[in-house]
Write a protein that holds these residues in place. Structure first.
Motif, short mmCIF file in Angstrom:
data_model
loop_
_atom_site.label_atom_id
_atom_site.label_comp_id
_atom_site.label_asym_id
_atom_site.label_seq_id
_atom_site.Cartn_x
_atom_site.Cartn_y
_atom_site.Cartn_z
N MET A 1 0.85 -1.19 0.00
CA MET A 1 0.00 0.00 0.00
C MET A 1 0.89 1.24 0.00
N LEU A 2 0.68 2.09 -0.98
CA LEU A 2 1.45 3.31 -1.07
C LEU A 2 1.02 4.27 0.03
N LEU A 3 1.95 4.58 0.94
CA LEU A 3 1.68 5.44 2.08
C LEU A 3 2.86 6.38 2.28
N ASN A 4 2.58 7.49 2.92
CA ASN A 4 3.63 8.43 3.31
C ASN A 4 3.30 8.91 4.72
N PRO A 5 4.25 8.83 5.66
CA PRO A 5 3.97 9.23 7.04
C PRO A 5 3.43 10.65 7.16
N ASN A 6 3.73 11.50 6.19
CA ASN A 6 3.30 12.90 6.26
C ASN A 6 1.92 13.13 5.67
N ASP B 1 -8.83 17.17 0.93
CA ASP B 1 -8.44 18.57 0.85
C ASP B 1 -8.44 19.02 -0.62
N GLU B 2 -9.09 20.12 -0.88
CA GLU B 2 -9.15 20.63 -2.25
C GLU B 2 -7.77 20.91 -2.81
N ASN B 3 -6.81 21.23 -1.96
CA ASN B 3 -5.45 21.54 -2.40
C ASN B 3 -4.45 20.44 -2.04
N GLY B 4 -4.95 19.29 -1.64
CA GLY B 4 -4.08 18.20 -1.21
C GLY B 4 -3.82 17.18 -2.31
N LEU B 5 -3.36 16.01 -1.90
CA LEU B 5 -2.99 14.96 -2.84
C LEU B 5 -4.20 14.37 -3.55
N ARG B 6 -5.30 14.21 -2.82
CA ARG B 6 -6.58 13.74 -3.36
C ARG B 6 -6.47 12.31 -3.91
N LEU B 7 -6.21 11.39 -2.99
CA LEU B 7 -6.17 9.96 -3.31
C LEU B 7 -7.22 9.23 -2.49
N SER B 8 -7.80 8.21 -3.10
CA SER B 8 -8.75 7.35 -2.40
C SER B 8 -8.44 5.90 -2.73
N ALA C 1 -6.92 2.27 -6.63
CA ALA C 1 -6.62 3.67 -6.35
C ALA C 1 -7.40 4.60 -7.29
N TYR C 2 -7.85 5.72 -6.73
CA TYR C 2 -8.64 6.69 -7.49
C TYR C 2 -8.16 8.11 -7.19
N SER C 3 -8.34 8.99 -8.17
CA SER C 3 -8.08 10.41 -7.95
C SER C 3 -8.91 11.21 -8.94
N ASP C 4 -9.04 12.49 -8.65
CA ASP C 4 -9.73 13.38 -9.60
C ASP C 4 -8.78 14.47 -10.09
N LYS C 5 -7.47 14.23 -9.92
CA LYS C 5 -6.47 15.17 -10.42
C LYS C 5 -5.28 14.38 -10.96
N ASP D 1 5.72 8.99 -9.82
CA ASP D 1 6.16 8.15 -8.70
C ASP D 1 4.98 7.53 -7.97
N ILE D 2 3.80 8.10 -8.13
CA ILE D 2 2.58 7.50 -7.59
C ILE D 2 1.96 6.56 -8.61
N LEU D 3 1.86 6.99 -9.83
CA LEU D 3 1.22 6.18 -10.87
C LEU D 3 1.94 4.85 -11.10
N LYS D 4 3.26 4.85 -10.98
CA LYS D 4 4.02 3.63 -11.29
C LYS D 4 3.77 2.50 -10.29
#
Length: 262
Positions: A1-6, A128-135, A196-200, A205-208
């Motif tokens: 699972m792609l995760l980042n502590p931040n 967040d409208e200005n965040g990474l926007r991943l689901s 994984a889903y996104s609207d942006k 490095d995420i897509l791969k």
């Protein structure tokens, strides 16, 4: 699972909270919020071994009685607050009586509707409208989950895109207890995948990390996830098969349902 502590992460419907606890404990997520459908008393009564105290001891807040299909239950402090939202192995319990079954849509439609509601809630409210926007949706590729068309049909008439899938590695979440819905009993791990889903647009490095859905041209069947066909005749035989006809019927019912709620 792609995760980042931040990343600011929200978990939805984490029945006994052991996934959220394992996420916090083993991946050092700095900002984690967990939600469950049950109230606190029901959760601790239903699941004797749960992650509530562990999360509390680690300083994380749990939101009870959050129904992803009912926006009146969504706390204001969770609005536009996250980079990633996760729903682990969602499943609506089967109808418990003949009357319930008669009055409800098919289980296939009920579960698709739950996942669509979840995705829309993520991108319309929690992210967040200005965040990474991943689901993420973590699910299995066996029946009935396989029949929900998670890659293709949930995001119809939205700006949400399915980016691909990744194998879910249970070993990365040592305290996570996989259970049947509403039962205090662990079940055997069945291979799961993170969708994984996104609207942006997302960075490479995420897509791969995610394998795109490949069954998308006329040499494949997206419904049945088969192909490429060895010949046109082979393709015609598949389209006439019982399996394809059954999944086609599910899809017709799904689009009729979507039309009914417009």
């Amino acid at each position: 699972m792609l995760l980042n502590p931040n990343w600011r992460i929200l978990t939805i419907g984490d029945g006994d909270l052991t996934f959220s606890y394992s996420l916090k404990k083993h991946h050092q997520i700095k900002n984690l919020s967990a939600t469950v459908l049950d109230d606190k008393k029901t959760l601790t009564t239903k699941y004797k071994d749960n992650g509530l105290s562990g999360l509390t001891n680690l300083g994380e807040k749990v939101f009870f009685e959050l129904d992803i299909t009912n926006k009146t239950t969504w706390p204001a402090e969770l609005k536009n607050a996250f980079d990633l939202v996760i729903f682990q192995f969602p499943l609506v319990p089967a109808a418990k009586s003949c009357e319930d079954f008669t009055n409800a849509p098919s289980q296939n439609i009920v579960n698709r509707a739950l996942l669509r509601d979840y995705l829309k809630a993520c991108f319309n409210y929690f992210l967040d409208e200005n965040g990474l926007r991943l689901s993420y949706i973590t699910s299995k590729e066996v029946k009935p989950y396989l029949h929900w068309q998670i890659e293709t049909d949930l995001t119809v008439d939205t700006n949400i895109t399915h980016m691909g899938k990744q194998v879910f590695d249970y070993a990365l979440f040592p305290d996570y207890q996989i259970r049947n819905v509403d039962r205090d009993k662990k079940v055997k791990d069945t291979e799961g995948f993170i969708y994984a889903y996104s609207d942006k647009p997302q960075d490479d490095d995420i897509l791969k990390v995610f394998t795109p859905f490949k069954f998308i041209n006329d040499k494949y069947c997206a419904l049945c996830r088969v192909g490429p066909y060895s010949s046109d005749e082979n393709g015609k035989r598949h389209l006439a098969s019982k399996k394809h006809q059954k999944l086609s019927q599910y899809q017709r019912e799904w689009f009729l349902y979507l039309d009914s709620i417009k």
